[in-house]
Scaffold this motif. Structure first.
Motif, mmCIF file in Angstrom:
data_model
loop_
_atom_site.group_PDB
_atom_site.id
_atom_site.type_symbol
_atom_site.label_atom_id
_atom_site.label_comp_id
_atom_site.label_asym_id
_atom_site.label_seq_id
_atom_site.Cartn_x
_atom_site.Cartn_y
_atom_site.Cartn_z
ATOM 1 N N VAL A 162 -1.953 1.409 7.865
ATOM 2 C CA VAL A 162 -0.978 0.326 8.055
ATOM 3 C C VAL A 162 -0.398 0.488 9.462
ATOM 4 C CG1 VAL A 162 1.182 -0.681 7.218
ATOM 5 C CG2 VAL A 162 -0.409 0.358 5.590
ATOM 6 N N TYR B 4 0.113 -0.349 -7.408
ATOM 7 C CA TYR B 4 1.467 -0.581 -6.883
ATOM 8 C C TYR B 4 2.111 0.773 -6.648
ATOM 9 C CZ TYR B 4 0.960 -5.432 -8.331
ATOM 10 O OH TYR B 4 0.514 -6.725 -8.460
ATOM 11 N N THR B 97 -0.384 -2.733 -3.321
ATOM 12 C CA THR B 97 0.925 -3.219 -2.886
ATOM 13 C C THR B 97 1.890 -2.051 -2.773
ATOM 14 O OG1 THR B 97 0.534 -5.293 -4.053
ATOM 15 C CG2 THR B 97 2.808 -4.832 -3.419
ATOM 16 N N ARG B 98 2.563 -1.963 -1.633
ATOM 17 C CA ARG B 98 3.599 -0.944 -1.452
ATOM 18 C C ARG B 98 4.948 -1.628 -1.642
ATOM 19 N NH1 ARG B 98 5.317 1.466 4.381
ATOM 20 N NH2 ARG B 98 5.774 3.538 3.625
ATOM 21 N N THR B 100 9.059 -1.421 -1.399
ATOM 22 C CA THR B 100 10.251 -0.772 -0.860
ATOM 23 C C THR B 100 11.419 -1.743 -1.035
ATOM 24 O OG1 THR B 100 8.810 0.116 0.864
ATOM 25 C CG2 THR B 100 11.155 0.468 1.151
ATOM 26 N N ILE B 103 10.780 -5.023 -2.511
ATOM 27 C CA ILE B 103 9.940 -5.989 -1.791
ATOM 28 C C ILE B 103 8.510 -5.471 -1.741
ATOM 29 C CG2 ILE B 103 9.543 -7.124 0.440
ATOM 30 C CD1 ILE B 103 12.652 -6.631 0.877
ATOM 31 N N GLN B 105 4.791 -5.259 -0.388
ATOM 32 C CA GLN B 105 4.072 -5.462 0.874
ATOM 33 C C GLN B 105 2.613 -5.222 0.544
ATOM 34 O OE1 GLN B 105 5.357 -2.439 3.555
ATOM 35 N NE2 GLN B 105 4.974 -3.632 5.391
ATOM 36 N N ARG B 106 1.819 -6.270 0.643
ATOM 37 C CA ARG B 106 0.408 -6.111 0.302
ATOM 38 C C ARG B 106 -0.305 -5.407 1.445
ATOM 39 N NH1 ARG B 106 -3.292 -10.224 -2.475
ATOM 40 N NH2 ARG B 106 -5.268 -9.091 -2.400
ATOM 41 N N ILE B 107 -0.849 -4.209 1.177
ATOM 42 C CA ILE B 107 -1.532 -3.489 2.260
ATOM 43 C C ILE B 107 -3.052 -3.531 2.091
ATOM 44 C CG2 ILE B 107 0.446 -2.007 2.805
ATOM 45 C CD1 ILE B 107 -0.920 0.259 1.284
#
Lengths: 172, 108
Positions: A162, B4, B97-98, B100, B103, B105-107
Motif C-alpha cells: 500500500v 477484513y 479490506t483494512r 481503521t 472506515i 479501505q479496500r487494498i
C-alpha cells in the motif's frame, strides 16, 4: 531510487523489499544483513531469508552496527534489512545510535538504489520501560525522517503493498 | 474468499457483516491461529485445508503484529504466524479490506 518499506510482523515486507531491489537492479546487488545470530530462532530466520534471496544475485554483507564500516562501493544497489535490528544493535550492543541518521543519509548518498526495510512497532498500546520507549521514539523518528526524503514509502499489509508516499516506476 | 483486517475493535467485524450478510463469516481469525499454535498444529497445512473447505469464507482478523517484538516466544510466534497466515489468506482472497476508525479501505 530510495525506497522505504514498512509493515508489521509477518506482513510480507521483506519479500516485497527483495522484489523491489531486484526490479531496480536485476544484476549484482548488496544485502546488508543487520541481524545478530544468537540462537536457534534467529538462525532459522536468517536461513529462511537466505532461501528467499537465492538466485537473485545478492551479495550478503553482515552489518549489525556501524554502517560506515560496510564496504559499499559508490553506485551500488543495496537492500538494508532491517532498521529495527540495526537500531537495537546500536542502542544495546555498545553502538552509537546518535550517528545512525547521518550514517543512513551517507549510505543513501553513495547508493544508486537503496531499499530499507523498517517495521511498524508503534501500535500495541503498551507503556514500556524508559529504554524501550526511547527505542520506539528513535525508530519512529528515523522512519519519519527517511520517508521525508526517500522517493517512495510503502506499507505492506497481508503481503499487499500500500503506497504511502511516491510511486514505484514499475509494478511489483 | 474475502479478508477484513484492522487493529482491535476498529469496526472490521461490523463492516464485514454489513457487506456480506449471507456469507460464512469467521471472526477473530487471529485467535483461531493462536489455538492452532497452542494445539501444536501445522498452521500452513491447516490453513490449506481450511481454504479448500471454505472457499467463499469471509475472514475477519485483528492486526496484532504492529508492536514491540515480545520477549515471550509463544507471543512472538503467534504474531509472526498470524501475519504470515493473513498473507496467505490475502493472496487467495478476491477482496481485502483494512478497517481503521470504522472506515474500510479496500487494498485488494
Amino acid at each position: 531510487m530510495n525506497v522505504l518499506v514498512t509493515g508489521g510482523s509477518g506482513s510480507g515486507k521483506s519479500a516485497f523489499a527483495e522484489k523491489v531491489i531486484h526490479a531496480l537492479c536485476p544484476s549484482e546487488k548488496l544485502y546488508l544483513a543487520t541481524m545478530l545470530c544468537r540462537d536457534r530462532e534467529s538462525e532459522i530466520r536468517i536461513q529462511r531469508h537466505r532461501q528467499m534471496r537465492a538466485g537473485r544475485h545478492f551479495i550478503t554483507l553482515d552489518c549489525p552496527k556501524q554502517l560506515p564500516s560496510a564496504p559499499v562501493p559508490r553506485g551500488a544497489s543495496v537492500l538494508l534489512e532491517d532498521l529495527p535490528n540495526l537500531l537495537a544493535n546500536e542502542m544495546y550492543e555498545d553502538g552509537h545510535p546518535d550517528n545512525l541518521l547521518t550514517d543512513l543519509r551517507q549510505l543513501a548518498g553513495i547508493c544508486s538504489n537503496l531499499v530499507i526495510v523498517t517495521g511498524e512497532i508503534f501500535s500495541d498500546g503498551i507503556a514500556y520501560d524508559s529504554s524501550t520507549q526511547e527505542y520506539i521514539r528513535r525508530l519512529a523518528h528515523l522512519n519519519c525522517t527517511l520517508a521525508s526524503f526517500f522517493d517512495c514509502t510503502v506499507e505492506v499489509l497481508c503481503g499487499i503493498p500500500v503506497p504511502l508516499r511516491g510511486t514505484l516506476p514499475f509494478p511489483v | 474468499m474475502k479478508l477484513y483486517i484492522g487493529g482491535t475493535a476498529q469496526g472490521q467485524l461490523d463492516i464485514a457483516r454489513t457487506e456480506n450478510p449471507d456469507a460464512e463469516l469467521f471472526p477473530d481469525f487471529h485467535l483461531l491461529i493462536r489455538r492452532l499454535i497452542e494445539n501444536g498444529k501445522d498452521v500452513p497445512a491447516s490453513l490449506q485445508d481450511f481454504c479448500l473447505q471454505h472457499p467463499d469464507a469471509v475472514i475477519v482478523s485483528d492486526e496484532i503484529g504492529c508492536g514491540i517484538v515480545p520477549m515471550d516466544s509463544i507471543e512472538r510466534e503467534w504474531r509472526q504466524t498470524t501475519g504470515r497466515a493473513l498473507c496467505m489468506i490475502a493472496a487467495r482472497s478476491v477482496q481485502v479490506t483494512r478497517v481503521t476508525c470504522g472506515i474500510g479501505q479496500r487494498i485488494k
